[in-house]
Structure formats: C-alpha cells, structure tokens
Design a protein around this motif. Sequence first.
Motif, PDB file in Angstrom:
ATOM      1  N   UNK A  13     -18.671 -19.513 -41.401  1.00  0.00           N
ATOM      2  CA  UNK A  13     -18.061 -18.811 -40.349  1.00  0.00           C
ATOM      3  C   UNK A  13     -16.558 -18.602 -40.737  1.00  0.00           C
ATOM      4  N   UNK A  14     -16.018 -19.363 -41.663  1.00  0.00           N
ATOM      5  CA  UNK A  14     -14.741 -19.225 -42.099  1.00  0.00           C
ATOM      6  C   UNK A  14     -14.118 -18.115 -42.602  1.00  0.00           C
ATOM      7  N   UNK A  15     -14.718 -17.377 -43.411  1.00  0.00           N
ATOM      8  CA  UNK A  15     -14.412 -16.121 -43.893  1.00  0.00           C
ATOM      9  C   UNK A  15     -14.570 -15.234 -42.955  1.00  0.00           C
ATOM     10  N   UNK A  16     -15.346 -15.186 -41.936  1.00  0.00           N
ATOM     11  CA  UNK A  16     -15.472 -14.362 -40.854  1.00  0.00           C
ATOM     12  C   UNK A  16     -14.201 -14.303 -39.753  1.00  0.00           C
ATOM     13  N   UNK A  20     -11.651 -11.706 -38.699  1.00  0.00           N
ATOM     14  CA  UNK A  20     -11.216 -11.424 -37.250  1.00  0.00           C
ATOM     15  C   UNK A  20      -9.973 -11.630 -36.964  1.00  0.00           C
ATOM     16  N   UNK A  21      -9.456 -12.728 -37.619  1.00  0.00           N
ATOM     17  CA  UNK A  21      -7.922 -13.171 -37.650  1.00  0.00           C
ATOM     18  C   UNK A  21      -6.803 -12.255 -37.874  1.00  0.00           C
ATOM     19  N   UNK A  22      -7.066 -11.510 -38.994  1.00  0.00           N
ATOM     20  CA  UNK A  22      -6.405 -10.458 -39.424  1.00  0.00           C
ATOM     21  C   UNK A  22      -6.603  -8.976 -39.085  1.00  0.00           C
ATOM     22  N   UNK A  23      -7.730  -8.734 -38.437  1.00  0.00           N
ATOM     23  CA  UNK A  23      -7.864  -7.268 -37.632  1.00  0.00           C
ATOM     24  C   UNK A  23      -6.831  -7.083 -36.868  1.00  0.00           C
ATOM     25  N   UNK A 132      -6.616 -26.388 -42.965  1.00  0.00           N
ATOM     26  CA  UNK A 132      -7.801 -26.422 -42.027  1.00  0.00           C
ATOM     27  C   UNK A 132      -8.058 -25.250 -41.447  1.00  0.00           C
ATOM     28  N   UNK A 133      -6.986 -24.440 -41.094  1.00  0.00           N
ATOM     29  CA  UNK A 133      -7.316 -23.058 -40.671  1.00  0.00           C
ATOM     30  C   UNK A 133      -6.779 -22.053 -41.477  1.00  0.00           C
ATOM     31  N   UNK A 134      -7.658 -21.349 -41.981  1.00  0.00           N
ATOM     32  CA  UNK A 134      -7.661 -20.219 -43.192  1.00  0.00           C
ATOM     33  C   UNK A 134      -6.835 -19.056 -42.601  1.00  0.00           C
ATOM     34  N   UNK A 135      -6.747 -18.964 -41.203  1.00  0.00           N
ATOM     35  CA  UNK A 135      -6.250 -17.774 -40.683  1.00  0.00           C
ATOM     36  C   UNK A 135      -4.632 -17.848 -40.803  1.00  0.00           C
ATOM     37  N   UNK A 136      -4.201 -18.753 -40.834  1.00  0.00           N
ATOM     38  CA  UNK A 136      -2.505 -18.822 -40.991  1.00  0.00           C
ATOM     39  C   UNK A 136      -2.134 -18.184 -42.490  1.00  0.00           C
ATOM     40  N   UNK A 137      -2.489 -18.691 -43.364  1.00  0.00           N
ATOM     41  CA  UNK A 137      -2.178 -18.297 -44.870  1.00  0.00           C
ATOM     42  C   UNK A 137      -2.674 -16.697 -44.763  1.00  0.00           C
ATOM     43  N   UNK A 139      -2.806 -14.530 -42.455  1.00  0.00           N
ATOM     44  CA  UNK A 139      -1.941 -13.464 -41.683  1.00  0.00           C
ATOM     45  C   UNK A 139      -0.643 -13.472 -42.383  1.00  0.00           C
ATOM     46  N   UNK A 140       0.058 -14.408 -42.937  1.00  0.00           N
ATOM     47  CA  UNK A 140       1.013 -13.991 -43.897  1.00  0.00           C
ATOM     48  C   UNK A 140       0.790 -13.086 -44.990  1.00  0.00           C
TER      49      UNK A 140
END
Length: 150
Positions: A13-16, A20-23, A132-137, A139-140
């Motif tokens: 689920x990490x890639x999903x 979802x985070x960048x959407x 740990x949270x791939x969404x942060x990088x 989004x940048x």
Amino acid sequence: MAKIKILVGTVYGGARDVADGIKPVLEQKGYQVDITEDPALSDLTDPDNTAILISVSTTGSGDFPPGFDKFYFSLNDQGASLGHLKYGVIALGDSSYDTTFCEAGRKIDNILAEYGATRVGRRLDIDSAEHFDAIEPAISWIEDWTTRLV
C-alpha cells in the motif's frame, strides 16, 4: 481540464499512499486526477491524459508488484508509440537491497523512454530506510514536477 493518470504498483500500500497523498496537490493545481492499480496499455495512449505518473514499489530482487508486472510485460512485448506522452516516476524501495534499489521504477522509466515518451524532471527514488512516510518527499517532488510539466 487537464488530466493526469496515476498508475500504481504496490504490495503493502505504500505506492498507493503516495498516489493518494499527491492527488490533492495536483487537484489544487487544476488537474483532474485518476488513480488505478490495474494499469493497461490504453492508459498510455489515451489522448485525454495530459501526463502519466507512475508510483511503484520494488519487491523481491528488483521485481514489480503483482499486477503491475502484467502491465510492464505487455508494454515490453507489444510496444507502443509514445512520442506524445509526458510522464513522471516515483519509485519506492529499500537501499539495503543495493543493486536492486528502486529497480521497478528504473525499469518502467527505461521502457517508457525507449518507446519515445518524455520524462518530465527527474525520477524520484524514495528509500524506505530513510523515509518512513514516503508521502513527504513525494509532495515536495510533485510541486517541482508540475512546474516543469507546463
């Protein structure tokens, strides 16, 4: 309205989560965003897509997640004329797997370029040992990617 399709390859689920985070960031910039975990070659040739984003994790010894491998091998076997396509790749991996770190992302990046698609900006390789949270990088990265997409 400009449309971006995010093609996801994930096991846990990490890639999903990244997709979802960048959407919302993409939607705030005026893009219509569709996410699929069941990509098909028609996603690459759909003239309604302004660009394609790939969010894919690497499994095993540099392998694609189940389901995404079918998409990759279809593209590899059938080919496609992708000169019209702009794309970006977000690859997730674990750097402790030295030689296969983010290998799935590299493979899809290479084959899209081989068939004439144009990568926008650089590929983003996210190391699970570092983030740990791939969404942060992600989004940048997506902020920069969208400015280059124009």
